[in-house]
Design a protein around this motif. Sequence first.
Motif, PDB file in Angstrom:
ATOM      1  N   LEU A  94       0.825  -1.208   0.000  1.00 53.53           N
ATOM      2  CA  LEU A  94       0.000   0.000   0.000  1.00 53.53           C
ATOM      3  C   LEU A  94       0.862   1.262   0.000  1.00 53.53           C
ATOM      4  CD1 LEU A  94      -2.775  -0.963   2.593  1.00 53.53           C
ATOM      5  CD2 LEU A  94      -2.787  -1.270   0.110  1.00 53.53           C
ATOM      6  N   ILE A  95       1.903   1.267   0.831  1.00 50.59           N
ATOM      7  CA  ILE A  95       2.811   2.423   0.883  1.00 50.59           C
ATOM      8  C   ILE A  95       3.396   2.697  -0.491  1.00 50.59           C
ATOM      9  CG2 ILE A  95       4.987   3.309   1.805  1.00 50.59           C
ATOM     10  CD1 ILE A  95       4.392   1.722   4.377  1.00 50.59           C
ATOM     11  N   HIS A  96       3.900   1.653  -1.126  1.00 53.06           N
ATOM     12  CA  HIS A  96       4.533   1.808  -2.440  1.00 53.06           C
ATOM     13  C   HIS A  96       3.496   2.120  -3.517  1.00 53.06           C
ATOM     14  CE1 HIS A  96       8.531  -0.457  -1.412  1.00 53.06           C
ATOM     15  NE2 HIS A  96       8.371   0.670  -0.742  1.00 53.06           N
ATOM     16  N   ASP A  97       2.316   1.502  -3.424  1.00 55.40           N
ATOM     17  CA  ASP A  97       1.266   1.729  -4.420  1.00 55.40           C
ATOM     18  C   ASP A  97       0.792   3.176  -4.417  1.00 55.40           C
ATOM     19  OD1 ASP A  97      -0.353   0.509  -6.457  1.00 55.40           O
ATOM     20  OD2 ASP A  97      -2.080   0.698  -5.123  1.00 55.40           O
ATOM     21  N   ASP A  98       0.852   3.826  -3.251  1.00 54.45           N
ATOM     22  CA  ASP A  98       0.367   5.202  -3.126  1.00 54.45           C
ATOM     23  C   ASP A  98       1.378   6.243  -3.596  1.00 54.45           C
ATOM     24  OD1 ASP A  98      -2.073   4.400  -2.054  1.00 54.45           O
ATOM     25  OD2 ASP A  98      -1.351   4.497   0.011  1.00 54.45           O
ATOM     26  N   LEU A  99       2.596   5.849  -3.857  1.00 50.85           N
ATOM     27  CA  LEU A  99       3.650   6.802  -4.241  1.00 50.85           C
ATOM     28  C   LEU A  99       3.316   7.528  -5.539  1.00 50.85           C
ATOM     29  CD1 LEU A  99       6.754   4.599  -3.394  1.00 50.85           C
ATOM     30  CD2 LEU A  99       6.188   6.784  -2.301  1.00 50.85           C
ATOM     31  N   GLY A 138       4.044 -12.452  -8.412  1.00 49.53           N
ATOM     32  CA  GLY A 138       2.888 -12.109  -7.596  1.00 49.53           C
ATOM     33  C   GLY A 138       2.526 -10.648  -7.719  1.00 49.53           C
ATOM     34  N   LEU A 139       2.516  -9.945  -6.579  1.00 51.79           N
ATOM     35  CA  LEU A 139       1.992  -8.583  -6.577  1.00 51.79           C
ATOM     36  C   LEU A 139       2.847  -7.603  -7.379  1.00 51.79           C
ATOM     37  CD1 LEU A 139       3.426  -6.403  -4.345  1.00 51.79           C
ATOM     38  CD2 LEU A 139       2.449  -8.047  -2.769  1.00 51.79           C
ATOM     39  N   VAL A 140       4.163  -7.809  -7.405  1.00 51.11           N
ATOM     40  CA  VAL A 140       5.004  -6.919  -8.216  1.00 51.11           C
ATOM     41  C   VAL A 140       4.697  -7.101  -9.701  1.00 51.11           C
ATOM     42  CG1 VAL A 140       7.369  -6.415  -8.945  1.00 51.11           C
ATOM     43  CG2 VAL A 140       6.859  -6.727  -6.522  1.00 51.11           C
ATOM     44  N   GLY A 141       4.584  -8.360 -10.126  1.00 50.28           N
ATOM     45  CA  GLY A 141       4.249  -8.619 -11.522  1.00 50.28           C
ATOM     46  C   GLY A 141       2.898  -8.046 -11.899  1.00 50.28           C
ATOM     47  N   GLY A 142       1.924  -8.172 -11.008  1.00 55.61           N
ATOM     48  CA  GLY A 142       0.613  -7.599 -11.273  1.00 55.61           C
ATOM     49  C   GLY A 142       0.647  -6.098 -11.356  1.00 55.61           C
ATOM     50  N   GLN A 143       1.447  -5.474 -10.489  1.00 52.03           N
ATOM     51  CA  GLN A 143       1.575  -4.018 -10.502  1.00 52.03           C
ATOM     52  C   GLN A 143       2.226  -3.533 -11.793  1.00 52.03           C
ATOM     53  OE1 GLN A 143       0.779  -1.584  -7.631  1.00 52.03           O
ATOM     54  NE2 GLN A 143       0.670  -0.579  -9.611  1.00 52.03           N
ATOM     55  N   VAL A 157      -7.590  -2.775 -22.566  1.00 52.46           N
ATOM     56  CA  VAL A 157      -7.171  -4.160 -22.342  1.00 52.46           C
ATOM     57  C   VAL A 157      -8.398  -5.024 -22.117  1.00 52.46           C
ATOM     58  CG1 VAL A 157      -4.967  -3.449 -21.356  1.00 52.46           C
ATOM     59  CG2 VAL A 157      -6.898  -3.893 -19.833  1.00 52.46           C
ATOM     60  N   GLY A 158      -8.256  -6.302 -22.419  1.00 57.40           N
ATOM     61  CA  GLY A 158      -9.367  -7.221 -22.307  1.00 57.40           C
ATOM     62  C   GLY A 158      -9.467  -7.865 -20.938  1.00 57.40           C
ATOM     63  N   LEU A 159     -10.455  -8.730 -20.811  1.00 61.38           N
ATOM     64  CA  LEU A 159     -10.713  -9.386 -19.535  1.00 61.38           C
ATOM     65  C   LEU A 159      -9.571 -10.288 -19.110  1.00 61.38           C
ATOM     66  CD1 LEU A 159     -13.035  -9.341 -17.501  1.00 61.38           C
ATOM     67  CD2 LEU A 159     -13.967 -11.378 -18.613  1.00 61.38           C
ATOM     68  N   ASP A 160      -8.874 -10.879 -20.071  1.00 64.09           N
ATOM     69  CA  ASP A 160      -7.766 -11.780 -19.729  1.00 64.09           C
ATOM     70  C   ASP A 160      -6.632 -11.022 -19.060  1.00 64.09           C
ATOM     71  OD1 ASP A 160      -7.304 -10.431 -22.126  1.00 64.09           O
ATOM     72  OD2 ASP A 160      -6.075 -12.038 -22.991  1.00 64.09           O
ATOM     73  N   VAL A 161      -6.306  -9.840 -19.576  1.00 71.68           N
ATOM     74  CA  VAL A 161      -5.245  -9.029 -18.974  1.00 71.68           C
ATOM     75  C   VAL A 161      -5.682  -8.507 -17.614  1.00 71.68           C
ATOM     76  CG1 VAL A 161      -3.848  -6.924 -19.197  1.00 71.68           C
ATOM     77  CG2 VAL A 161      -4.268  -8.368 -21.191  1.00 71.68           C
ATOM     78  N   LEU A 162      -6.926  -8.065 -17.520  1.00 76.01           N
ATOM     79  CA  LEU A 162      -7.446  -7.560 -16.244  1.00 76.01           C
ATOM     80  C   LEU A 162      -7.424  -8.659 -15.181  1.00 76.01           C
ATOM     81  CD1 LEU A 162      -8.738  -5.219 -14.697  1.00 76.01           C
ATOM     82  CD2 LEU A 162     -10.967  -6.020 -15.514  1.00 76.01           C
ATOM     83  N   LYS A 163      -7.814  -9.871 -15.581  1.00 76.98           N
ATOM     84  CA  LYS A 163      -7.795 -10.989 -14.641  1.00 76.98           C
ATOM     85  C   LYS A 163      -6.368 -11.282 -14.186  1.00 76.98           C
ATOM     86  CE  LYS A 163      -9.300 -15.787 -14.065  1.00 76.98           C
ATOM     87  NZ  LYS A 163      -9.831 -16.995 -14.728  1.00 76.98           N
ATOM     88  N   TYR A 164      -5.410 -11.200 -15.110  1.00 75.84           N
ATOM     89  CA  TYR A 164      -3.998 -11.409 -14.748  1.00 75.84           C
ATOM     90  C   TYR A 164      -3.561 -10.381 -13.703  1.00 75.84           C
ATOM     91  CZ  TYR A 164       1.081 -11.762 -15.099  1.00 75.84           C
ATOM     92  OH  TYR A 164       2.408 -11.912 -14.782  1.00 75.84           O
ATOM     93  N   ILE A 165      -3.916  -9.120 -13.930  1.00 79.43           N
ATOM     94  CA  ILE A 165      -3.534  -8.068 -12.979  1.00 79.43           C
ATOM     95  C   ILE A 165      -4.105  -8.361 -11.603  1.00 79.43           C
ATOM     96  CG2 ILE A 165      -3.846  -5.628 -12.389  1.00 79.43           C
ATOM     97  CD1 ILE A 165      -3.880  -5.069 -15.458  1.00 79.43           C
ATOM     98  N   HIS A 166      -5.385  -8.658 -11.546  1.00 83.70           N
ATOM     99  CA  HIS A 166      -6.045  -8.883 -10.259  1.00 83.70           C
ATOM    100  C   HIS A 166      -5.528 -10.133  -9.564  1.00 83.70           C
ATOM    101  CE1 HIS A 166      -8.350  -5.474 -10.994  1.00 83.70           C
ATOM    102  NE2 HIS A 166      -9.535  -5.978 -11.284  1.00 83.70           N
ATOM    103  N   GLU A 167      -5.309 -11.202 -10.329  1.00 77.25           N
ATOM    104  CA  GLU A 167      -4.820 -12.441  -9.727  1.00 77.25           C
ATOM    105  C   GLU A 167      -3.433 -12.275  -9.138  1.00 77.25           C
ATOM    106  OE1 GLU A 167      -7.166 -15.941 -12.218  1.00 77.25           O
ATOM    107  OE2 GLU A 167      -5.166 -15.318 -12.857  1.00 77.25           O
ATOM    108  N   HIS A 168      -2.628 -11.407  -9.738  1.00 79.54           N
ATOM    109  CA  HIS A 168      -1.255 -11.235  -9.248  1.00 79.54           C
ATOM    110  C   HIS A 168      -1.132 -10.083  -8.258  1.00 79.54           C
ATOM    111  CE1 HIS A 168      -0.652 -13.827 -12.704  1.00 79.54           C
ATOM    112  NE2 HIS A 168       0.547 -14.090 -12.243  1.00 79.54           N
ATOM    113  N   LYS A 169      -1.731  -8.950  -8.568  1.00 80.36           N
ATOM    114  CA  LYS A 169      -1.582  -7.775  -7.709  1.00 80.36           C
ATOM    115  C   LYS A 169      -2.329  -7.927  -6.384  1.00 80.36           C
ATOM    116  CE  LYS A 169      -2.279  -2.757  -7.721  1.00 80.36           C
ATOM    117  NZ  LYS A 169      -2.798  -1.593  -8.474  1.00 80.36           N
TER     118      LYS A 169
END
Length: 260
Positions: free
Chosen positions: A46-51, A117-122, A133-145
């Motif tokens: 969260l700290i890094h995501d808010d930067l 994991g979360l870094v890859g998703g970010q 972007v399509g649903l497949d990319v969005l799902k990848y982001i959510h599954e990892h981030k």
Amino acid sequence: MRYSLLAGGKRVRPALCLAACQLVGGNLDQAMPTACAMEMIHTMSLIHDDLPAMDNDDFRRGRPTNHKVYGENMAILSGDALLTYAFEHICRDTKGVAADRLVRVVIELARASGADGLVGGQVVDIQSEDKEVGLDVLKYIHEHKTAALLEAAVVCGAIVGGADEATVEKLRRYALNIGLAFQVIDDILDITQSTEVLGKTAAKDLTSNKTTYPKLLGIEKSKQVAEELIAEAIAQLDGFEPSRAAPLVALAKYIGYRQN
């Protein structure tokens, strides 16, 4: 570090870790260091995501973000320190758990926190801004981030509790479903709730032009997707003693119907 870690929040990841340990008959005291480590790593994210270089947000958990109070340099270092301290805390303070199980916990948590994991998703999230972007990319982001750390919370709790491999994998499926549902609900709440209710800036996804489930599917269809994911997660708990499974069932329902 204390400013962000002790700022409140839902503590869903520690609760999932402890509930998974309880489900398999483990000792909650043995799982507590891992549960705390989950919150440390989540807070780091969260700290890094808010930067400013990332999501550039001013509010988190109802108060100014870390970098708004202490500056970007201290915020980056605080996040780094929380990440490393999480692993130190697990390895130093977990008592009575076999070394091979602790190694598995460290591997699970490191994978969930890093490039897979979360870094890859970010990374993909950032690269997808201002793009269609399509649903497949969005799902990848959510599954990892998002889902990866929720998955690690459940899986690590089960490992510490002494679960066999079949049970761990069943709980992994539970966690992946609630993890994706968590982010689908987050997407919905971003456009349906106020900053005061959320404790963070509302409509941030809209202003950042991010692709979300409501943007692709609409709010009602997104709610249906979340409900289906929660139902599938709860189905993974069939066969467990109902009283022991109750906390994980309740947490799944909370994730699916939360308002902030």
